[in-house]
Design an enzyme around this catalytic site. Sequence first.
Site, PDB file in Angstrom:
ATOM      1  CB  CYS A 123     -13.967  25.454 -19.142  1.00 56.97           C
ATOM      2  SG  CYS A 123     -12.296  24.774 -18.916  1.00 56.97           S
TER       3      CYS A 123
ATOM      4  CD  GLU B 146     -13.487  28.987 -17.828  1.00 56.94           C
ATOM      5  OE1 GLU B 146     -14.184  28.746 -16.823  1.00 56.94           O
ATOM      6  OE2 GLU B 146     -12.632  28.192 -18.279  1.00 56.94           O
TER       7      GLU B 146
ATOM      8  CE  LYS C 291     -16.148  25.859 -15.792  1.00 61.46           C
ATOM      9  NZ  LYS C 291     -14.749  26.314 -15.571  1.00 61.46           N
TER      10      LYS C 291
END
Length: 646
Positions: A170, A45, A114
């Site tokens: 994530c 990330e 995300k």
Amino acid sequence: MFNYVKVAVAVPKLKVADCVFNKQEILSIISEAAKENVKILTFPELSITAYTCADLFFQNPLLIAAEKAVAEIAHETKDLDMLILIGVPVLTDNQTFNCAVLLHKGKILGLVPKTLLPNYSEFYEERWFASANDLIKEEITYAGQVVPIGSDLIFVAENIPYLKVGVEVCEDLWGPIPPSSYLSLYGATVLLNPSASNELAAKPGYRHQLIAQQSSRCLAAYAYASAGIGESTQDAVFSGHSMIYENGLLLGETESFSRENQLVFADVDLELLVSERRKHTTYMSQLAKADAQRFYREIKFTMSEGELGKFTRPLTAKPFIPKDDASLSKRCHDIFMIQTAGLARRMEHVHAKTLVIGISGGLDSTLALLVCVKACDFLGISRDHVLGITMPGFGTTDRTYQNARNLMKSLGITVREIPIRDAAMQHFKDIGHDPSIHDITYENTQARERTQILMDISNQTGGIVVGTGDLSELALGWATYNGDHMSMYGVNAGIPKTLVRVLVNWVASTGELDAQASEILLDVLDTPVSPELLPPDENGKINQKTEDLVGPYELHDFFLYQIIRFGFSPAKVLFLAEQAFGKDYDRETLLKWLKNFYRRFFTQQFKRSCLPDGPKVGALCLSPRSDWRMPTDASNRIWMEEVERL
């Protein structure tokens, strides 16, 4: 080749907010991955900038430098047939998004923002980033290219069967219903997760559980790449703990806290994943719910399969047997208790007064006898309810005879001996068979006579006949129809021969039996596998060894697992067998026994179609009431012709 794709996770050395340094390290790893024939590569990330830039994400120079670095990486990799994921901050719609950018041959295929932003404990992402749910545009100009953006992207390799890639970032994985759950339902077989998971005591174990479970639920490969020690340690430390899972199986894992660049890769089996999805009929049922109705944009790209290179995938020659001792002991205990509980329940249900079992001194009957004894212990009744009957015939050797008798005595069961020679000779006379001709009639007469004795004694004593035949014998049809093929409950029906051996050894080493019984078990393990239906040799030794006739059981168990569990083709099974057994068997030998497996498996299905009841103990079973339904007159032409071509 054979629907394998080499997937990698990378943890580069990193400097916070230094996009030039980070770009160079990323390119260095990409170059290394190319040498290893990697086709899909995932970085952590925000790997261009570092995850821990904090309020520096408000600085335009950092965002501009990150975009410039992506453009330069795209240019440097324009001739590289590899799908590359890199973590970047992206400014659009008056917001900044924490994105994964996917590159292939210099083209930016898409940006995936995300969705779930952690804003608890040590995380404050909502301060800097917006969720994918807040995105307005579906397409933006980034790094000089017009690029689709959104969490609704699935990347499809047009000419590689089954290769569809989904991305979540994530924290997305930590949500109750991760985006990858829906991505997989809509076709993604490989899931990528660029992550920055800081290290805490016991967190690595939790990560393993999380990723193993998600890869299992999604029936997918899951590549998880996490930020390394170059991140800021102001308030947290990052270890670079990254891993690749496939349907719950760990394929590869990085070393935590490494000071060097790390690259871990593994060959993901796309065919296996698709096979599992087809088999699990509940897999797609979630799509019937209204909240599962989604729309995904398929971003298509052309990737060549290329050379597989070094085969990098955990592969065991004994797929039914765990490698480590702790797992093996637990597995043996669980299987033994499944057998025991199944037999005890059957005994209770039919009000059986006895368990009647033929004891030959061989592996299978030894394991079945141990289960009978344990079932009596389980029910709290005397072991003399077990009637162990040894029935010496023309091929019985002194070694197996003595082992059979001594083991029964040491276990405290009721022992009977009923020789079958006279009965067999009378039968030969009745049907007009010359006993000097040692053909299949000669052999099967003995097997059927033994079964008749067991059945009649069970009638006499109000008992049930306990079957001893194992899964490997059922696969090969290595059983006399209405002989050892038949019983009233087959406790070994779900256990392959290689595992029977392990289970007997486990019982011998648990300390539950006395020293004499354990010693007998070890000698049984050392005895060649044989039906002992032909007379011994001149030295009184076993003259009929099963594996000389049908082939090594370790090979047949391997074939059985790959063919029935996953439906692999003969060519792929041979390829895997060469990887697993290349040091022990040449290609010609492997093909000989593979051909024999296919021939016998098809022609002997009629024996499996009327299989006695028996417990399933693992992922594979051949009972017509459980896992395997096959017409007895199916042609094996397709499979045999492929073996011939090989």
